[in-house]
Design a protein around this motif. Structure first.
Motif, short mmCIF file in Angstrom:
data_model
loop_
_atom_site.label_atom_id
_atom_site.label_comp_id
_atom_site.label_asym_id
_atom_site.label_seq_id
_atom_site.Cartn_x
_atom_site.Cartn_y
_atom_site.Cartn_z
N PHE A 152 -1.68 6.31 1.81
CA PHE A 152 -0.38 6.29 2.48
C PHE A 152 0.80 5.89 1.49
O PHE A 152 0.52 4.77 0.77
N CYS A 153 1.97 6.38 1.50
CA CYS A 153 3.12 6.38 0.61
C CYS A 153 4.26 5.42 1.56
O CYS A 153 4.38 5.76 2.61
N TYR A 154 4.90 4.66 0.66
CA TYR A 154 6.06 4.00 1.28
C TYR A 154 7.14 4.35 -0.02
O TYR A 154 7.08 3.97 -1.20
N ALA A 173 -3.48 0.06 7.27
CA ALA A 173 -3.17 -1.29 7.72
C ALA A 173 -2.44 -2.06 6.53
O ALA A 173 -1.56 -2.86 6.69
N GLU A 174 -2.82 -1.69 5.34
CA GLU A 174 -2.08 -2.15 4.22
C GLU A 174 -0.65 -1.88 3.98
O GLU A 174 0.24 -2.61 3.90
N LYS A 175 -0.32 -0.64 4.52
CA LYS A 175 0.99 -0.04 4.51
C LYS A 175 1.89 -0.78 5.67
O LYS A 175 3.09 -1.25 5.39
N THR A 176 1.18 -0.93 6.52
CA THR A 176 1.88 -1.30 7.91
C THR A 176 2.32 -3.02 7.74
O THR A 176 3.30 -3.26 7.86
N VAL A 177 1.41 -3.64 7.24
CA VAL A 177 1.38 -5.07 6.69
C VAL A 177 2.72 -5.18 5.80
O VAL A 177 3.60 -5.87 5.81
N LEU A 225 0.32 -9.14 -1.00
CA LEU A 225 -0.94 -8.28 -0.64
C LEU A 225 -1.91 -8.37 -1.76
O LEU A 225 -3.20 -8.03 -1.41
N SER A 226 -1.60 -8.61 -3.00
CA SER A 226 -2.53 -8.59 -4.18
C SER A 226 -2.91 -9.92 -4.16
O SER A 226 -4.22 -9.97 -4.86
N GLN A 227 -2.57 -11.03 -3.57
CA GLN A 227 -2.95 -12.19 -3.56
C GLN A 227 -4.01 -12.93 -2.53
O GLN A 227 -4.63 -13.78 -2.83
N MET A 228 -3.94 -12.02 -1.59
CA MET A 228 -4.74 -12.42 -0.39
C MET A 228 -4.93 -11.26 0.57
O MET A 228 -4.31 -10.37 0.49
N THR A 229 -6.16 -11.19 1.11
CA THR A 229 -6.53 -10.10 2.07
C THR A 229 -5.39 -10.01 3.08
O THR A 229 -4.74 -11.22 3.42
N ILE A 230 -5.56 -8.88 3.98
CA ILE A 230 -4.47 -8.59 4.90
C ILE A 230 -5.01 -9.54 6.08
O ILE A 230 -4.00 -10.16 6.52
N GLY A 231 -6.28 -9.86 6.43
CA GLY A 231 -6.70 -10.56 7.23
C GLY A 231 -6.33 -12.05 7.28
O GLY A 231 -5.97 -12.89 8.08
N SER A 232 -6.36 -12.53 5.87
CA SER A 232 -5.92 -14.00 5.53
C SER A 232 -4.64 -14.22 5.77
O SER A 232 -4.04 -15.09 6.11
#
Length: 77
Positions: free
Chosen positions: A7-9, A27-31, A50-57
Protein backbone atom coordinates in the motif's frame (compact mmCIF):
# COMPACT_ATOMS: atom_id res chain seq x y z
CA UNK A 1 7.36 -15.94 -8.80
CA UNK A 2 5.54 -14.74 -5.70
CA UNK A 3 3.18 -11.76 -5.84
CA UNK A 4 3.38 -9.10 -3.17
CA UNK A 5 0.77 -6.43 -2.54
CA UNK A 6 1.77 -3.26 -0.79
CA UNK A 7 0.00 0.00 0.00
CA UNK A 8 1.45 3.33 -1.09
CA UNK A 9 1.20 6.84 0.26
CA UNK A 10 2.24 9.70 -2.01
CA UNK A 11 3.44 12.94 -0.44
CA UNK A 12 4.35 16.22 -2.12
CA UNK A 13 6.55 18.74 -0.33
CA UNK A 14 7.47 22.14 -1.76
CA UNK A 15 10.94 21.70 -0.26
CA UNK A 16 11.67 18.10 -1.26
CA UNK A 17 9.26 17.34 -4.09
CA UNK A 18 7.54 13.96 -4.38
CA UNK A 19 7.98 11.09 -1.93
CA UNK A 20 6.45 7.65 -2.00
CA UNK A 21 6.04 5.54 1.15
CA UNK A 22 5.15 1.85 0.98
CA UNK A 23 3.52 -0.43 3.55
CA UNK A 24 2.93 -4.19 3.58
CA UNK A 25 -0.37 -3.87 5.45
CA UNK A 26 -3.32 -1.50 5.09
CA UNK A 27 -3.35 -0.98 8.88
CA UNK A 28 0.21 0.41 8.78
CA UNK A 29 -0.74 2.89 6.07
CA UNK A 30 -3.90 3.91 7.93
CA UNK A 31 -2.04 4.59 11.20
CA UNK A 32 0.68 6.42 9.22
CA UNK A 33 -1.98 8.70 7.72
CA UNK A 34 -3.52 9.31 11.15
CA UNK A 35 -0.13 10.25 12.60
CA UNK A 36 0.35 12.73 9.76
CA UNK A 37 -2.78 14.59 10.87
CA UNK A 38 -0.97 15.63 14.06
CA UNK A 39 0.42 19.18 13.90
CA UNK A 40 4.17 19.30 13.30
CA UNK A 41 4.46 15.65 12.24
CA UNK A 42 5.67 14.94 8.73
CA UNK A 43 6.08 11.68 6.85
CA UNK A 44 9.64 11.02 8.02
CA UNK A 45 8.72 11.36 11.70
CA UNK A 46 5.55 9.30 11.19
CA UNK A 47 7.61 6.53 9.57
CA UNK A 48 10.15 6.76 12.38
CA UNK A 49 7.38 6.34 14.96
CA UNK A 50 6.11 3.19 13.23
CA UNK A 51 9.61 1.77 13.07
CA UNK A 52 10.12 2.26 16.81
CA UNK A 53 6.98 0.57 18.11
CA UNK A 54 4.28 -1.75 16.84
CA UNK A 55 0.98 -0.37 15.67
CA UNK A 56 -0.75 -2.05 18.60
CA UNK A 57 1.64 -0.52 21.13
CA UNK A 58 1.28 2.91 19.55
CA UNK A 59 -2.53 2.76 19.58
CA UNK A 60 -2.51 1.50 23.18
CA UNK A 61 -0.24 4.38 24.23
CA UNK A 62 -2.65 6.86 22.61
CA UNK A 63 -5.75 5.27 24.15
CA UNK A 64 -4.23 5.08 27.62
CA UNK A 65 -2.75 8.58 27.38
CA UNK A 66 0.74 7.27 28.10
CA UNK A 67 2.81 10.39 27.57
CA UNK A 68 5.91 8.55 28.77
CA UNK A 69 5.60 5.87 26.06
CA UNK A 70 5.23 8.52 23.37
CA UNK A 71 7.92 10.97 24.48
CA UNK A 72 10.65 8.32 24.32
CA UNK A 73 10.07 8.03 20.57
CA UNK A 74 12.76 9.69 18.45
CA UNK A 75 11.22 12.73 16.76
CA UNK A 76 8.65 13.39 19.49
CA UNK A 77 9.66 15.71 22.31
Amino acid sequence: GQQIVFFCYFNWSAEHGPSLFGFLHQAEKTVFELILKCPGIGPKIALSILSQMTIGSFIQAIISGSVQALTVLHGIG
